[in-house]
Enzyme design. Structure first.
Site, PDB file in Angstrom:
ATOM      1  N   HIS A 238      42.294  44.454 -16.772  1.00  0.00           N
ATOM      2  CA  HIS A 238      43.031  43.356 -16.125  1.00  0.00           C
ATOM      3  C   HIS A 238      43.205  42.179 -17.088  1.00  0.00           C
ATOM      4  O   HIS A 238      43.361  41.040 -16.653  1.00  0.00           O
ATOM      5  CB  HIS A 238      42.298  42.811 -14.873  1.00  0.00           C
TER       6      HIS A 238
ATOM      7  N   ARG B  41      53.171  47.918 -20.360  1.00  0.00           N
ATOM      8  CA  ARG B  41      51.762  47.773 -20.021  1.00  0.00           C
ATOM      9  C   ARG B  41      51.027  48.992 -20.558  1.00  0.00           C
ATOM     10  O   ARG B  41      51.380  50.132 -20.246  1.00  0.00           O
ATOM     11  CB  ARG B  41      51.610  47.716 -18.506  1.00  0.00           C
TER      12      ARG B  41
ATOM     13  N   ARG C 296      35.813  52.284  -5.652  1.00  0.00           N
ATOM     14  CA  ARG C 296      34.935  52.480  -6.819  1.00  0.00           C
ATOM     15  C   ARG C 296      33.571  51.847  -6.564  1.00  0.00           C
ATOM     16  O   ARG C 296      33.486  50.771  -5.971  1.00  0.00           O
ATOM     17  CB  ARG C 296      35.542  51.835  -8.065  1.00  0.00           C
TER      18      ARG C 296
ATOM     19  N   GLU D  75      51.449  39.786 -13.517  1.00  0.00           N
ATOM     20  CA  GLU D  75      51.222  40.525 -14.753  1.00  0.00           C
ATOM     21  C   GLU D  75      52.541  40.900 -15.433  1.00  0.00           C
ATOM     22  O   GLU D  75      52.624  40.892 -16.657  1.00  0.00           O
ATOM     23  CB  GLU D  75      50.387  41.781 -14.456  1.00  0.00           C
TER      24      GLU D  75
ATOM     25  N   ASN E  94      55.888  49.833 -16.666  1.00  0.00           N
ATOM     26  CA  ASN E  94      54.495  50.213 -16.402  1.00  0.00           C
ATOM     27  C   ASN E  94      54.502  51.676 -15.974  1.00  0.00           C
ATOM     28  O   ASN E  94      54.797  51.988 -14.830  1.00  0.00           O
ATOM     29  CB  ASN E  94      53.939  49.302 -15.297  1.00  0.00           C
TER      30      ASN E  94
ATOM     31  N   LEU F  36      40.612  39.805  -7.798  1.00  0.00           N
ATOM     32  CA  LEU F  36      40.075  40.610  -6.702  1.00  0.00           C
ATOM     33  C   LEU F  36      41.218  41.341  -6.015  1.00  0.00           C
ATOM     34  O   LEU F  36      42.011  40.739  -5.282  1.00  0.00           O
ATOM     35  CB  LEU F  36      39.335  39.709  -5.699  1.00  0.00           C
TER      36      LEU F  36
HETATM   37  P1  AMP Z   1      45.980  44.421  -5.123  1.00  0.00           P
HETATM   38  O1  AMP Z   1      45.273  45.607  -5.722  1.00  0.00           O
HETATM   39  O2  AMP Z   1      45.925  43.213  -6.000  1.00  0.00           O
HETATM   40  O3  AMP Z   1      47.355  44.736  -4.637  1.00  0.00           O
HETATM   41  O4  AMP Z   1      45.118  44.015  -3.797  1.00  0.00           O
HETATM   42  C1  AMP Z   1      45.007  44.849  -2.682  1.00  0.00           C
HETATM   43  C2  AMP Z   1      43.989  44.261  -1.722  1.00  0.00           C
HETATM   44  O5  AMP Z   1      44.408  42.952  -1.306  1.00  0.00           O
HETATM   45  C3  AMP Z   1      43.823  45.090  -0.455  1.00  0.00           C
HETATM   46  O6  AMP Z   1      42.430  45.263  -0.176  1.00  0.00           O
HETATM   47  C4  AMP Z   1      44.447  44.213   0.606  1.00  0.00           C
HETATM   48  O7  AMP Z   1      43.795  44.354   1.837  1.00  0.00           O
HETATM   49  C5  AMP Z   1      44.199  42.819   0.080  1.00  0.00           C
HETATM   50  N1  AMP Z   1      45.048  41.866   0.811  1.00  0.00           N
HETATM   51  C6  AMP Z   1      44.625  41.039   1.751  1.00  0.00           C
HETATM   52  N2  AMP Z   1      45.622  40.327   2.284  1.00  0.00           N
HETATM   53  C7  AMP Z   1      46.740  40.739   1.718  1.00  0.00           C
HETATM   54  C8  AMP Z   1      48.110  40.383   1.867  1.00  0.00           C
HETATM   55  N3  AMP Z   1      48.520  39.462   2.722  1.00  0.00           N
HETATM   56  N4  AMP Z   1      48.983  41.020   1.073  1.00  0.00           N
HETATM   57  C9  AMP Z   1      48.566  41.960   0.183  1.00  0.00           C
HETATM   58  N5  AMP Z   1      47.290  42.320   0.007  1.00  0.00           N
HETATM   59  C10 AMP Z   1      46.369  41.725   0.761  1.00  0.00           C
END
Ligand code: AMP
Length: 398
Positions: A180, A90, A241, A385, A7, A209
């Site tokens: 995504h 990716r 965003r 992914e 990636n 999310l």
């Molecule tokens: P991602 O972009 O999928 O890595 O998601 C990031 C978002 O997931 C951030 O807003 C983090 O605050 C939220 N999040 C909440 N709890 C956790 C956790 N235990 N580990 C990783 N990300 C978390």
């Protein structure tokens, strides 16, 4: 069979080497600061992480350094690079051309190049990554492009067209593409397996999310609609965003402030979302903490996220004539049970019943979080992914 997943960003190259026969990750890491100075983090399974700081003028050097680590006599995981059967890349944007992953050839590279305008930050880096692997891996090692947009190519025109004059679609390819896709495809298929149901028989809403967030409506095993658009700025408000806003706000701000197109782009992509609303953070853990300490704008940002998420799920249920399964995935979807509970509570009118005993505290595990008598199953499926890219690569090269 060993599959390397790559990636590439403009100054980074994340990688994972899979033994696809059992799904094991043999090694993973990230080459960062390419073209600046250079730092390679390499983690072989079951062994300590190795950090190498060395000059990395371009992606070719970065890929060479990654391969050197994979075959290193002390912490390598393969004895020769020829063991790498294929590389899965990716790639952000496949435009309107690809609805599936493809083995890279000159035509594929041309399409990735033709889509530079649509994915200006990612597509050039993705192509550099492909060409770097071609240059340093044994000749004939298949390279596979797995597009973030591909899964959404099954959307009907009524879902992907914008009501601009038609020639803007014809001349500039302006339409909804969605992103995504690898994650939406992976979790929607996985949830059908997990529930022991036939994928094609389910109406599924996938909620990816994370820092970037998007939703997809999946019916008859095909994506019918998705919340991101021409770019990943559309849909729900995200970390930084805006998500959907009245498009007239853009010229309005431009006239009031004299901001340039690039400055507006930065404002909407990097300074808005829950970060812009709260003034606290783009990270939901920070927001939850601030809100619990009485920060009203942090609470407002969380409320907006849940409210907008509810509206998207509700509209996709309407678009599909109902919904059988709602899936939560990615950082917030997998970990932030308040957000899951908030969205599901708002959907009780549709027969969605979440079970607090199953939901509260659940993080990063596959699980049904709805009650047994809920009309709609609500399930957490951690996305993967990289594994999905490796699986698609294997399927193509086998
Ligand atoms: P991602 O972009 O999928 O890595 O998601 C990031 C978002 O997931 C951030 O807003 C983090 O605050 C939220 N999040 C909440 N709890 C956790 C956790 N235990 N580990 C990783 N990300 C978390």
């Amino acid at each position: 069979m060993k599959i390397l997943v790559i990636n590439c960003g403009s100054s980074s190259c994340k990688f994972q080497l899979f033994n696809i026969d059992n799904g094991d990750v043999l090694a993973k890491g990230n080459a960062e600061r390419i073209g600046i100075d250079g730092k390679l983090t390499y983690k072989p399974a079951g062994k300590d992480e190795v950090v190498i700081e060395a000059d990395m003028p371009d992606h070719k050097v970065a890929v060479t350094m990654i391969l050197d680590q994979l075959v290193d006599k002390d912490h390598g995981v393969i004895s020769d690079v020829s063991e790498i059967a294929a590389v899965g890349h990716r790639v952000l944007h496949g435009g309107k051309y690809y609805s599936e992953s493809v083995i890279v050839n000159d035509d594929v590279k041309k399409v990735i190049r033709d889509c530079f305008d649509l994915g200006p930050l990612h597509n050039p880096a993705n192509l550099i990554g492909i060409e770097a692997c071609e240059a340093v891996l044994p000749a004939g090692t298949p390279q596979v492009a797995v597009f973030d947009t591909a899964f959404h190519q099954t959307m009907p025109p009524k879902a992907y067209m914008y009501a601009l004059p038609y020639e803007y679609y014809e001349k500039y390819d302006i339409r909804r593409y969605g992103f995504h896709g690898t994650s939406h495809r992976y979790v929607s298929r996985r949830v059908a397996d997990f529930l022991g149901e036939k994928y094609e028989d389910l109406r599924i809403i996938t909620c990816h999310l994370g820092n970037g967030s998007s939703f997809a409506a999946v019916k008859d095993g095909k994506c019918q609609d998705t919340s991101m658009g021409l770019t990943p700025l559309a849909g729900i408000c995200m970390g930084t965003r805006t998500g959907d806003i009245d498009p007239a706000i853009v010229p309005f701000i431009q006239k009031r402030t004299g901001m340039s197109a690039d400055e507006l782009d930065t404002l909407m992509n990097k300074q808005s979302g829950v970060q812009g609303i709260s003034g606290v953070s783009s990270d939901f853990r920070d927001l939850a903490k601030a809100a619990s300490e009485g920060n009203e704008r942090a609470q407002l940002a969380l409320d907006m996220f849940v409210y907008q998420g509810t509206k998207i799920v509700g509209s996709y249920a309407a678009a599909m004539g109902g919904v059988d399964v709602i899936v939560f995935t990615a950082g917030i979807g997998e970990n932030t049970y308040d957000v899951r509970a908030g969205i599901c509570k708002n959907l009780e009118f549709m027969g969605v019943k979440i079970d607090p005993a199953k939901n509260d505290g659940l993080r990063g595990k596959e699980a049904i979080i709805s009650t047994d008598d809920s009309k709609v199953k609500v399930v957490v499926i951690p996305t993967n992914e990289e594994l999905a890219i490796a699986q698609e690569t294997e399927a193509l090269v086998r």
